[in-house]
Design an enzyme around this catalytic site. Sequence first.
Site, PDB file in Angstrom:
ATOM      1  N   SER A 242      48.082  33.570  47.324  1.00 17.58           N
ATOM      2  CA  SER A 242      47.038  34.573  47.177  1.00 17.58           C
ATOM      3  C   SER A 242      46.856  35.356  48.467  1.00 17.58           C
ATOM      4  O   SER A 242      46.938  34.808  49.571  1.00 17.58           O
ATOM      5  CB  SER A 242      45.719  33.893  46.811  1.00 17.58           C
TER       6      SER A 242
ATOM      7  N   TYR B 245      45.729  41.886  45.848  1.00 12.46           N
ATOM      8  CA  TYR B 245      44.636  42.729  45.388  1.00 12.46           C
ATOM      9  C   TYR B 245      44.745  44.040  46.165  1.00 12.46           C
ATOM     10  O   TYR B 245      45.022  44.035  47.362  1.00 12.46           O
ATOM     11  CB  TYR B 245      43.268  42.090  45.653  1.00 12.46           C
TER      12      TYR B 245
ATOM     13  N   THR C 217      47.493  41.706  40.939  1.00 13.55           N
ATOM     14  CA  THR C 217      46.435  41.328  40.005  1.00 13.55           C
ATOM     15  C   THR C 217      45.606  42.568  39.682  1.00 13.55           C
ATOM     16  O   THR C 217      45.081  43.226  40.585  1.00 13.55           O
ATOM     17  CB  THR C 217      45.546  40.230  40.597  1.00 13.55           C
TER      18      THR C 217
ATOM     19  N   LYS D   8      49.790  41.045  36.885  1.00 16.96           N
ATOM     20  CA  LYS D   8      49.011  39.914  36.375  1.00 16.96           C
ATOM     21  C   LYS D   8      47.620  40.381  35.955  1.00 16.96           C
ATOM     22  O   LYS D   8      46.953  41.097  36.691  1.00 16.96           O
ATOM     23  CB  LYS D   8      48.893  38.837  37.456  1.00 16.96           C
TER      24      LYS D   8
ATOM     25  N   HIS E  84      42.246  35.746  33.849  1.00 15.04           N
ATOM     26  CA  HIS E  84      41.773  35.221  35.133  1.00 15.04           C
ATOM     27  C   HIS E  84      41.062  33.872  34.950  1.00 15.04           C
ATOM     28  O   HIS E  84      40.099  33.561  35.642  1.00 15.04           O
ATOM     29  CB  HIS E  84      40.834  36.220  35.807  1.00 15.04           C
TER      30      HIS E  84
END
Length: 365
Positions: free
Chosen positions: A112, A134, A160, A237, A261
């Site tokens: 992440s 992100y 994402t 995603k 999510h």
Amino acid sequence: MEITPGPAPVCLADFATLARTVLPPHVWDYLDGGSGAEVTLSANRRALDRVGVLPRVLTGVTTPRLRTRLLGREYAMPVGVAPMAYQRLVHPDGEPALAAAARAAEVPYLASILGSTPIEQVTATGADVWFQLYWLRDRSLVADLLARVRAAGCRALVVTVDVPVLGRRLRDLRNTFRLPPELVPANLPGGRDDLAHGGTPGVTPLSTPHDSPFAPALSWADLRWLGERCDLPLVVKGILDPADAVRAVEAGAQAVVVSNHGGRQLDGVPASATMLPEVVTAVGDRCEVLLDSGIRGGVDVLRALAMGAYGVLVGRPMLWALAVGGQPAASTALALLADELRDALALAGCADPVAARALRTVPVD
């Protein structure tokens, strides 16, 4: 594997039971909870439980092969470790421990952008790392981060797209949840995200758009810009609508992840498993389709394959295992998942994951 006293885990759910005993209640709620009334969180599990797989008999299969290919690379099974933020919150070894477990299991580890360990230390474990992004407000910082990720040796970029703002997570609001000061987002420019440490009553951390380092207005044009500048395989995603899956492919995605999510964003959306068959039909063979949200065992992996997925991402169970025993426990969890999948394939008469994708599914009442 050193974990809390008691019987050794025999399934992923056992790790949840153990984790709840070792984690502070507010941390457990942060991991376990969803958004709103947690309707979607519950729906993810119910939807998978309603998927019946029709086994084939007399196929001569005794020991199925689990190995598969994702994004052009071979892995030991069609499973990846989902991207999850701040893994040092549950264990001091954090991201490198889960990445090392993934390396030992020969499955991809999705790191992440909100990891609590720099990406360079994660890739140093030797794991096959896909980096989850992100979108940042400053596009030049996105470009800088892409260069850093590429230099670190990441194998894919996962964008994402279902977090324009953070979902309203009531457990965190009630607990005034905030991260301890020593945990920082090690991959963000400057390594800071003050909102996550603020604990403002009535405000979920990271949910205030004008203060967040992330851009809520990510668009298809941004995704195309990214695809044109990144030579890594692009994964999108957070797809639920089949039309969005098609647009992702047109924007350059080599894979999409059907995901809500884990029930942590818009409450009331369909379960990921409910939308998977429609997405598979919509994209055909133009990209690979993965599933996450609610995967809890080998039978769930079989269900996803039978509905057309190339593989799955497993999230919360890996954090449960990390919490109770670090890397050894995480390795045990992945080994259990492999054993369960092997048994499920054998019982379904499938020699490998490719054969499982040819199975039929029917609703289970």
